[in-house]
Write a protein that holds these residues in place. Sequence first.
Motif, short mmCIF file in Angstrom:
data_model
loop_
_atom_site.label_atom_id
_atom_site.label_comp_id
_atom_site.label_asym_id
_atom_site.label_seq_id
_atom_site.Cartn_x
_atom_site.Cartn_y
_atom_site.Cartn_z
N UNK A 12 55.51 37.48 23.54
CA UNK A 12 55.86 38.65 22.74
C UNK A 12 57.13 39.36 23.22
N UNK A 13 57.32 39.48 24.54
CA UNK A 13 58.49 40.22 25.01
C UNK A 13 59.37 39.42 25.96
N UNK A 14 59.04 38.16 26.17
CA UNK A 14 59.93 37.27 26.90
C UNK A 14 59.97 37.45 28.40
N UNK A 15 58.93 38.03 28.97
CA UNK A 15 58.90 38.16 30.43
C UNK A 15 57.45 38.16 30.91
N UNK A 16 57.30 37.93 32.20
CA UNK A 16 55.98 37.99 32.83
C UNK A 16 55.59 39.46 33.03
N UNK A 17 54.30 39.76 33.01
CA UNK A 17 53.89 41.13 33.34
C UNK A 17 54.07 41.40 34.83
N UNK A 18 54.38 42.65 35.18
CA UNK A 18 54.44 42.96 36.60
C UNK A 18 53.01 43.12 37.13
#
Length: 66
Positions: A12-18
């Motif tokens: 969805x947003x192109x990154x891993x969650x922190x």
Amino acid sequence: ADEAVRHGYLQSIGREPDADELKETTAFLAEQIKLYEADKKPNAKELALADFCQVLFGLNEFVYVE
């Protein structure tokens, strides 16, 4: 649940969650599953994941491109 959360963020947003996002999201999923199971829903996990997807679609990172 961790893998589903990571996959959702990536798609969805192109990154891993922190670390905090991962922790909070897995807690959210666990709570949603518990609530759906209490309502005797046979597909509690799928419903909780659908709720998670709705949350992702509401993130500013999803709505606004930098």
